[in-house]
Structures are given as structure tokens and as C-alpha cells.
Enzyme design. Structure first.
Site, short mmCIF file in Angstrom:
data_model
loop_
_atom_site.label_atom_id
_atom_site.label_comp_id
_atom_site.label_asym_id
_atom_site.label_seq_id
_atom_site.Cartn_x
_atom_site.Cartn_y
_atom_site.Cartn_z
CD GLU A 1 5.15 3.88 9.80
OE1 GLU A 1 3.95 4.17 9.64
OE2 GLU A 1 5.75 3.16 8.90
CE LYS B 1 -8.55 9.06 0.72
NZ LYS B 1 -7.16 8.91 1.55
NE ARG C 1 5.27 -0.94 8.64
CZ ARG C 1 4.71 -0.64 7.45
NH1 ARG C 1 3.54 -0.05 7.36
NH2 ARG C 1 5.18 -1.13 6.45
#
Length: 565
Positions: A312, A234, A340
Site C-alpha cells: 500500500e 491453493k 498503512r
């Protein structure tokens, strides 16, 4: 910047020795444009060579390329002819920060919630459409349960490109992270993907275009589901992002121009203070420790913070288990992502009457991240949950007060606030039971929900100039419907609720249903997916500014006068 090619066909025609220069040009564009206008930087710098290889091997849009979560699609946008769009990236009317179907046929899925790409790919592969199916999924997104539900069912020739950089927003956690690390080092005799019936190729250096192309071509030729394990870094090619251990360069420019404390920073300080007083309080995050402000708590109480990855649903039910064990869990999550886990809120927390506090950051209009990230449903949906209490603080002091009240409740509680500067404290003139009266008035009652209190007060001043005496009240807790608020509202011919949520299920709609003999109107957001734009701009468009509220109240007063004579 003219050395950026404009289509996948042009890219496939380039000789291999021209690709390093193209990759360097793409990185220069990303750093130049994204640091100026804001957006996701680190994740896109890490997939430059991978995206080049994808578009040289596969024929988009005939071949479906689905990105998970979509924030790493900037390189894809450049390679599909959208260089000019970067001048308006995430601006109103400009290019979206995620794949957008209206922008290009190359954007098949508007995918900006994590862990969904593999399910899309499974469905696409079963649909009978022409072309191959490719899902680009990060190791962070694989911490989400939907990814494994899809992998369990994947028996068609889908190419799963596992972009493994060891991070989502934060470092990838759990057993999966350890397994991928072992695969990267060549130390694992086991392979979870082969155990599920998928072929596995890799690990491959994702910054070597030739090696990545070779692996992708081999995968496409197998005619069966295959995982291509691509290792990337990254922030690749931009020293500040490469050296960024805390992912400040994951997204840049998000709050750079905001002055004063943000709602998130106020929460961060207060939850740490609560933790010092309450050893039973623990916190959970779904791979969002720093964005939700839990890093301050984690610094002081590292053993009382649990990062469950991008999961979640698991976070909420894990919190239920913690509460059953005598803890008071605080689940800090973006408002849009709690959607969610609604079933878990209802069945795993509320049904058991458990003391779990949900802190919803980015509630209401969030701004340039667009329709998937606006938190405009929680305040309309959550009130249907039995026994749940929902708070909307108007200022920093009320956030601290309501958070402390929430963790004292033996049952589910929610505290919601936006992505914005927190603004000044707004004192109350008086208290009507549990309701704060911010301004007295005799003609109209404006019920100001959360941070819209300041605009409502300014609207009341403007209404006074037009001969309308407007009171402004802050209910503090918007669910369940307060008896004190209803009693206060009965004293007015007109009540107007001002809310940063969709009107259906809002406080105003519930107040109107409870008070059939009182004229109650709701000023809220339209029932539609809102575009990406600055928060202030979208609130203005919805009439949720001081001028907009004043104009709406004057219209309602005029209509009420016509009806009643």
C-alpha cells in the site's frame, strides 16, 4: 468429524501412515463448515499438509508459529483443539477467522494484515524467550515492503516457511514472482535469499507431509536463519477451488446473501465509465483487483491498471508519481489498509497537492473479518491532512456523482463506502449550498454521514411521533468542514451527527469545535477494537440504527430542556 485430532501432542503421536487420512478428514471439515458459514476456504485447503508438518516438527506454543496473514490458520485451529468452534466461525461471540490470542495460547499473533510475520519473528528471536521461532509467509505477502525490511535484518535462527502458491488474493506479481517461479523450476543460478545471508532449502512439495517434515527438521537443526521454500496449490483437494482462476474460493459466503447491487459493484461500473471518458485516469490496486471492483476497468483498459502487490505504501507514492506525470490515479483499497500508507498520503501526495483519488472500500463496520478489518479510522484521521477532501455517499447515485467530482479535483480526494448492499437512491428535498437537505425540520438537525442517511431519515419519522421536528442533512463532503453545513447548523439549538467512524476526529467533533455556541452531539462508534459480527449487529450495538438514533436524540432533547429550562 471425530477423526480430527485435538492437540499437537496427539498429532505428533500419530504414525506417518495415518497422516493422509487425517489430511482428507481436515479437508472434508473445511469444505463442509466453511461453505456453510463463510470464511477463507482456498487458502486453508492449500496448507493442510504443511500445517500438519509444522505441528509435528515444532512444539507449539513453546515454539512460536506466526502466520502471515493469518487467514490460512483454520487448519492450525483444528489441530489445536478448536473443531467445535467452526460452527460459530466469524459469528458474534464465536471463533475468529484469524488467529486470536483470547482463543488459544497457540495463537501468538493476531496477524491479519499482510507482510508482518517476519518482523514479529525477528523481534521474537531477539527477545530471549525460550523455544524456536517459525514464520509462515506466503509469496504474496513477500510483495510487501515490510517483509524485505525484516529479511534484511534477520540474523537469528528463525525458520521462514515460504508457502509459495503463486497467489495472494490474486496471482503474485512482479520480479519476485518470476524469481520464485525460476526457483521452482530449478532454472535460477541466483538466489535472493542466500544473497541476503539466509540459508535456503527447497523447493519442497508442500502436499507431501514426509518431505515437508524432513525439510523443517533440517532447517531447525541449522541454528541460523533459513528459508524453507514450500510449494502448495491453493484450493487443494476441492475441485471447484482448484479450478478457480479468479479466486472466488479465496473467501466464500462473504456477500452471498446480499440482495441488489453492492457499493463495490456500483463503483466498478462507474469507474469503467469514467475511464472511457477520461484517458488520463489510471487505477492502482494492492493485490485486490476484483475485491475492490477494479476488474471491470481492467477488462476495458488493461494497460491503465497497475497491481503493485501487497504494498500500500508503494501504491500511494507510485500514484503520486503518476499524478506528477499528468495522470489522475485512482487508488482502490480497503479502508483499513490505507492506515498503512498514511505517511505517503500526507507527504507524497498532499504535500505536493497532487490529484490522486483514494477509493476506500469496506469503510466503517465491515462485519465478520473482525477488528483488523473494520475501516473505522480513515474518516477520523484523514481530515487532518491539509487540502484533502473526503466524501461519504449516501446511495448509489451519490457514489457516482461524488466519484466524478473527485476525479475533477486537482488535489487529494477520498471516497469511502462500506461492505454492504448499496440500497435505494435517497432524493434530496432541497440543496443548501453544497449540502443536501433530505428532510426539513425546525427543532433538531441530524447530520447523516454516508449510508447512515436511511437510518437517520427513519429516526426523524419516529421523532415526529414524539413531537420533535427533525431535519436531516447530508453534507456529501465531510472534510474539509463545509461553511454551508456550519451556516445551516447555526439555525438549530441541537445538531446531532450520525457517523460510521470513531467519534474522535469525526465530522461531529469537528463541527462542535467550530460552533461553540451550538449544542453539537456525535453518535458514532466507540473508541475500541470492535469484534467480529455482522455489520447490522454491530451498528445496532453502537446505537446507529433508526431506533437507536431516535432514542439518543430524545435523550439529548430532554437534557437540553433541563439545562435551558
Amino acid at each position: 468429524m471425530s477423526d480430527i485430532i485435538g492437540s499437537p501432542a496427539e498429532l505428533r503421536a500419530l504414525p506417518a501412515d495415518a497422516l493422509p487420512a487425517l489430511a482428507a478428514s481436515i479437508r472434508r471439515v473445511l469444505v463442509d463448515r466453511v461453505t456453510r458459514v463463510g470464511g477463507h476456504l482456498g487458502s486453508n485447503l492449500g496448507v493442510v499438509e504443511l500445517t500438519i508438518a509444522l505441528h509435528r516438527v515444532f512444539d507449539s506454543p513453546r515454539d512460536a508459529i506466526v502466520f502471515d496473514t493469518g487467514h490460512q490458520s483454520y487448519v492450525h485451529k483444528l489441530l489445536t483443539g478448536r473443531l467445535d468452534g467452526f460452527a460459530t466461525l466469524r459469528k458474534s461471540g464465536g471463533m475468529a477467522g484469524y488467529p486470536a490470542r483470547a482463543e488459544s495460547p497457540h495463537d501468538l499473533v493476531e496477524n491479519s494484515h499482510a507482510s508482518t510475520a517476519l518482523s514479529y519473528a525477528d523481534g521474537l528471536s531477539r527477545s530471549g524467550r525460550a523455544g524456536r521461532v517459525v514464520a509462515v509467509v506466503g509469496d504474496g505477502a513477500l510483495t510487501g515492503g515490510m517483509s524485505w525490511e525484516a529479511l534484511n535484518n534477520l540474523d537469528r535462527p528463525v525458520v521462514v516457511v515460504l508457502n509459495d502458491n503463486g497467489r495472494s488474493y490474486a496471482p503474485t506479481v512482479g520480479g519476485l514472482a518470476a524469481h520464485l517461479a525460476a526457483l521452482r523450476r530449478g532454472e535460477s543460478a541466483d538466489n535472493v535469499f542466500r544473497a541476503l545471508g539466509l540459508e535456503y532449502l527447497g523447493p519442497v512439495d508442500g502436499h507431501d507431509v514426509a518431505a515437508t517434515e524432513s525439510a523443517l527438521r533440517a532447517a531447525a537443526s541449522l541454528g541460523r536463519p533459513v528459508v524453507v521454500h514450500v510449494v502448495t496449490a491453493k484450493g487443494r483437494g476441492y475441485a471447484p477451488a482448484e479450478a478457480d482462476d479468479e479466486d472466488h474460493f479465496h473467501a466464500v459466503g462473504a456477500l452471498d446473501s446480499v440482495g441488489g447491487p453492492t457499493w463495490t459493484s456500483v463503483f466498478a461500473a462507474e469507474i469503467a465509465e469514467i475511464g472511457a471518458r477520461r484517458p488520463d485516469v489510471v487505477c492502482l490496486t494492492a493485490a485486490m483487483l476484483r475485491p475492490t471492483g477494479l476488474h471491470r476497468f481492467a477488462e476495458r483498459f488493461p494497460d491503465r491498471v497497475f497491481d503493485v502487490g501487497i504494498a500500500e505504501q508503494h501504491a500511494v507514492t507510485c500514484a503520486a508519481g503518476l499524478a506528477m506525470g499528468g495522470r489522475h490515479p485512482v487508488v482502490a483499497v480497503y479502508a483499513t489498509f490505507l492506515n498503512r500508507a498514511f505517511d505517503q498520503v500526507v507527504m507524497d501526495v498532499a504535500l505536493h497537492g497532487l490529484p490522486v483519488t483514494f477509493v476506500l472500500d469496506r469503510a466503517g463496520i465491515t462485519g465478520p473479518d473482525g477488528p483488523s478489518h473494520h475501516g473505522v479510522w480513515d474518516a477520523s484521521v484523514l481530515p487532518v491532512v491539509p487540502s484533502l477532501r473526503l466524501a461519504a455517499p449516501r446511495d448509489p447515485r451519490r457514489l457516482r456523482e461524488l466519484l466524478n467530482e473527485a476525479v475533477e479535483v486537482h488535489g487529494p480526494t477520498v471516497v469511502r463506502y462500506p461492505k454492504a448492499a448499496a440500497g435505494p437512491d435517497i432524493p434530496a428535498e432541497s440543496r443548501y449550498g453544497t449540502v443536501d437537505v433530505l428532510r426539513s425540520g425546525s427543532d433538531v438537525l441530524i447530520v447523516a454521514v454516508g449510508p447512515l442517511a436511511l437510518a437517520s431519515l427513519s429516526a426523524a419519522v419516529e421523532l415526529e411521533r414524539h413531537g420533535v421536528s427533525a431535519a436531516v442533512a447530508d453534507p456529501r463532503w465531510t472534510a474539509p468542514l463545509s461553511e454551508d453545513l456550519m451556516e445551516l447548523a447555526r439555525g438549530y439549538r441541537l445538531v446531532v451527527a450520525v457517523e460510521d467512524t470513531v467519534a474522535t476526529g469525526s465530522l461531529g467533533s469537528r463541527l462542535a469545535a467550530a460552533l461553540p455556541d451550538t449544542r453539537v452531539a456525535t453518535l458514532a462508534l466507540p473508541p475500541q477494537f470492535l469484534p467480529h459480527a455482522e455489520r447490522a449487529e454491530l451498528l445496532r450495538a453502537a446505537g446507529l440504527t433508526a431506533d437507536g438514533v431516535a432514542a439518543s436524540v430524545l435523550d439529548l432533547c430532554a437534557h437540553l430542556t433541563e439545562v435551558t429550562g
